[in-house]
Design a protein around this motif. Structure first.
Motif, PDB file in Angstrom:
ATOM      1  N   GLU A 253      67.888 -52.602  48.608  1.00  0.00           N
ATOM      2  CA  GLU A 253      68.991 -51.711  48.980  1.00  0.00           C
ATOM      3  C   GLU A 253      70.317 -52.200  48.410  1.00  0.00           C
ATOM      4  OE1 GLU A 253      67.404 -50.023  53.310  1.00  0.00           O
ATOM      5  OE2 GLU A 253      68.604 -51.865  53.231  1.00  0.00           O
ATOM      6  N   ILE A 254      70.526 -53.504  48.448  1.00  0.00           N
ATOM      7  CA  ILE A 254      71.769 -54.068  47.920  1.00  0.00           C
ATOM      8  C   ILE A 254      71.856 -53.846  46.416  1.00  0.00           C
ATOM      9  CG2 ILE A 254      73.004 -56.232  47.528  1.00  0.00           C
ATOM     10  CD1 ILE A 254      71.934 -57.123  50.315  1.00  0.00           C
TER      11      ILE A 254
ATOM     12  N   LYS B  29      74.256 -50.946  41.753  1.00  0.00           N
ATOM     13  CA  LYS B  29      74.147 -50.086  40.563  1.00  0.00           C
ATOM     14  C   LYS B  29      75.029 -48.847  40.704  1.00  0.00           C
ATOM     15  CE  LYS B  29      70.674 -47.811  37.617  1.00  0.00           C
ATOM     16  NZ  LYS B  29      71.194 -46.437  37.608  1.00  0.00           N
ATOM     17  N   SER B  30      74.999 -48.228  41.880  1.00  0.00           N
ATOM     18  CA  SER B  30      75.752 -46.980  42.057  1.00  0.00           C
ATOM     19  C   SER B  30      77.253 -47.219  41.986  1.00  0.00           C
ATOM     20  CB  SER B  30      75.378 -46.323  43.392  1.00  0.00           C
ATOM     21  OG  SER B  30      75.851 -47.069  44.500  1.00  0.00           O
ATOM     22  N   VAL B  31      77.743 -48.310  42.575  1.00  0.00           N
ATOM     23  CA  VAL B  31      79.197 -48.543  42.538  1.00  0.00           C
ATOM     24  C   VAL B  31      79.647 -49.003  41.156  1.00  0.00           C
ATOM     25  CG1 VAL B  31      79.339 -48.983  45.019  1.00  0.00           C
ATOM     26  CG2 VAL B  31      79.021 -50.922  43.458  1.00  0.00           C
TER      27      VAL B  31
ATOM     28  N   GLU C 275      66.016 -68.449  48.218  1.00  0.00           N
ATOM     29  CA  GLU C 275      65.066 -67.541  47.573  1.00  0.00           C
ATOM     30  C   GLU C 275      65.529 -66.094  47.700  1.00  0.00           C
ATOM     31  OE1 GLU C 275      62.587 -68.260  45.523  1.00  0.00           O
ATOM     32  OE2 GLU C 275      63.445 -70.263  45.757  1.00  0.00           O
ATOM     33  N   ILE C 276      66.075 -65.742  48.868  1.00  0.00           N
ATOM     34  CA  ILE C 276      66.619 -64.391  49.024  1.00  0.00           C
ATOM     35  C   ILE C 276      67.805 -64.204  48.091  1.00  0.00           C
ATOM     36  CG2 ILE C 276      67.808 -62.838  50.637  1.00  0.00           C
ATOM     37  CD1 ILE C 276      66.026 -63.946  52.857  1.00  0.00           C
ATOM     38  N   ALA C 277      68.621 -65.246  47.932  1.00  0.00           N
ATOM     39  CA  ALA C 277      69.759 -65.174  47.017  1.00  0.00           C
ATOM     40  C   ALA C 277      69.285 -64.922  45.586  1.00  0.00           C
ATOM     41  CB  ALA C 277      70.570 -66.461  47.090  1.00  0.00           C
ATOM     42  N   ARG C 278      68.293 -65.686  45.155  1.00  0.00           N
ATOM     43  CA  ARG C 278      67.801 -65.523  43.776  1.00  0.00           C
ATOM     44  C   ARG C 278      67.190 -64.139  43.575  1.00  0.00           C
ATOM     45  NH1 ARG C 278      66.032 -71.019  44.893  1.00  0.00           N
ATOM     46  NH2 ARG C 278      67.371 -72.468  43.740  1.00  0.00           N
TER      47      ARG C 278
ATOM     48  N   LEU D 141      67.636 -58.841  41.123  1.00  0.00           N
ATOM     49  CA  LEU D 141      67.512 -57.386  41.174  1.00  0.00           C
ATOM     50  C   LEU D 141      68.798 -56.703  40.748  1.00  0.00           C
ATOM     51  CD1 LEU D 141      65.484 -56.943  44.492  1.00  0.00           C
ATOM     52  CD2 LEU D 141      64.681 -56.471  42.173  1.00  0.00           C
ATOM     53  N   ILE D 142      69.944 -57.268  41.158  1.00  0.00           N
ATOM     54  CA  ILE D 142      71.223 -56.691  40.733  1.00  0.00           C
ATOM     55  C   ILE D 142      71.371 -56.799  39.219  1.00  0.00           C
ATOM     56  CG2 ILE D 142      73.729 -56.909  40.864  1.00  0.00           C
ATOM     57  CD1 ILE D 142      73.339 -57.901  43.770  1.00  0.00           C
ATOM     58  N   GLU D 143      71.064 -57.966  38.676  1.00  0.00           N
ATOM     59  CA  GLU D 143      71.204 -58.168  37.235  1.00  0.00           C
ATOM     60  C   GLU D 143      70.279 -57.251  36.445  1.00  0.00           C
ATOM     61  OE1 GLU D 143      72.649 -62.838  37.144  1.00  0.00           O
ATOM     62  OE2 GLU D 143      70.511 -62.366  36.926  1.00  0.00           O
ATOM     63  N   GLU D 144      69.114 -56.937  37.005  1.00  0.00           N
ATOM     64  CA  GLU D 144      68.199 -56.014  36.336  1.00  0.00           C
ATOM     65  C   GLU D 144      68.726 -54.581  36.361  1.00  0.00           C
ATOM     66  OE1 GLU D 144      64.432 -56.314  38.226  1.00  0.00           O
ATOM     67  OE2 GLU D 144      64.102 -58.409  37.636  1.00  0.00           O
TER      68      GLU D 144
END
Length: 270
Positions: free
Chosen positions: A30-31, A36-38, A62-65, A70-73
């Motif tokens: 979700e994050i 991506k949208s913003v 691990e959640i951070a990575r 996912l954001i970088e992708e």
């Protein structure tokens, strides 16, 4: 031409839950989708708080990575990882987040009352975190919740623990910190080093007026569901995108185009 306006989107925060607003993004997926949208609509920086599977604040590496990956992708936004995390997360856990080496990370400077809780940032530990961020090449985002926080930031700068140009967020309207007023914003900005980059962050109903003032007097601005969960007449915010589109519209009405990632990299990360 006025300088571009750097818009930061604070997507989740460390206190609200889906019980407060069901549209709050909490999972890594979700994050990343919100980021991506913003990014596609004017936010060059995304300010990230992490949540565990129960939706609670976490400093789990691990959640951070996974979240950062996912954001970088999904998009090209500059990731600004919060080391504030949540009021109940120990400093020793929070500071380890910089080990994942985000481009930027928050540096909360002082212990303070924060609503009904307390945000603990002991001076010796803040110095340790600032030094580690320098070693790793992580750009600190200095969060100033009250006037004395700037004094400590300038002390760290004199000690060589912070490098110019400083990147400052003037956070107004948190109970326990400085009130949300144009006077408090202007007084703080007047004391910053000349080359500092700064933005206003207004809490709750103060989000729009404080960010609008900031943009009007030459600063940058942050919005997002961390900062406000309602809009207009108190209706629930539908998404971070809704808030970023509103702020981008304010910037354009002042003839300031939302800054690109390339502009942020050149002015703050170059």
């Amino acid at each position: 031409m006025p300088d571009p306006a750097i818009i930061t989107a604070a997507l989740t925060g460390g206190t609200a839950t889906k019980a407060d607003n069901q549209n709050l993004p909490t999972s890594p997926e979700e994050i990343a989708a919100a980021a991506k949208s913003v990014w596609e609509n004017g936010a060059a920086i995304v300010h990230i708080h992490l949540r565990d599977q129960a939706g609670l604040p976490t400093a789990d590496l691990e959640i951070a990575r996974r979240t950062i990956g996912l954001i970088e992708e999904s998009c090209g936004a500059v990731i600004q990882l919060s080391t504030g995390v949540g009021l109940d997360v120990p400093f020793e856990e929070r500071e380890r987040l910089v080990e994942v080496r985000p481009r930027m990370a928050t540096l909360n400077l002082c212990t303070m009352s924060f609503g009904s809780g307390e945000l603990r940032n002991p001076p010796d530990k803040v110095r340790r975190l600032a030094a580690r961020m320098q070693e790793l090449g992580v750009k600190p985002e200095l969060e100033l919740y009250d006037s004395g926080h700037l004094d400590f930031a300038l002390t760290l700068r004199e000690e060589g623990l912070l490098s110019d140009p400083l990147m400052v967020s003037v956070v107004l309207g948190v109970p326990g910190g400085a009130g949300a007023s144009a006077a408090n914003l202007v007084n703080t900005v007047a004391r910053l080093p000349e080359d500092a980059s700064w933005q206003a962050v207004g809490m709750g109903a103060a989000n729009l007026p404080m960010t609008a003032v900031s943009l009007a007097i030459g600063g940058d601005a942050r919005t997002g569901m961390e900062d406000t969960l309602t809009i207009g007449d108190g209706s629930p915010v539908e998404s971070n995108l809704q808030l970023v589109q509103r702020l981008a519209g304010v910037a354009r009405s002042l003839e300031r185009e939302p800054a690109t990632v390339e502009y942020v990299e050149a002015t703050l990360l170059g």
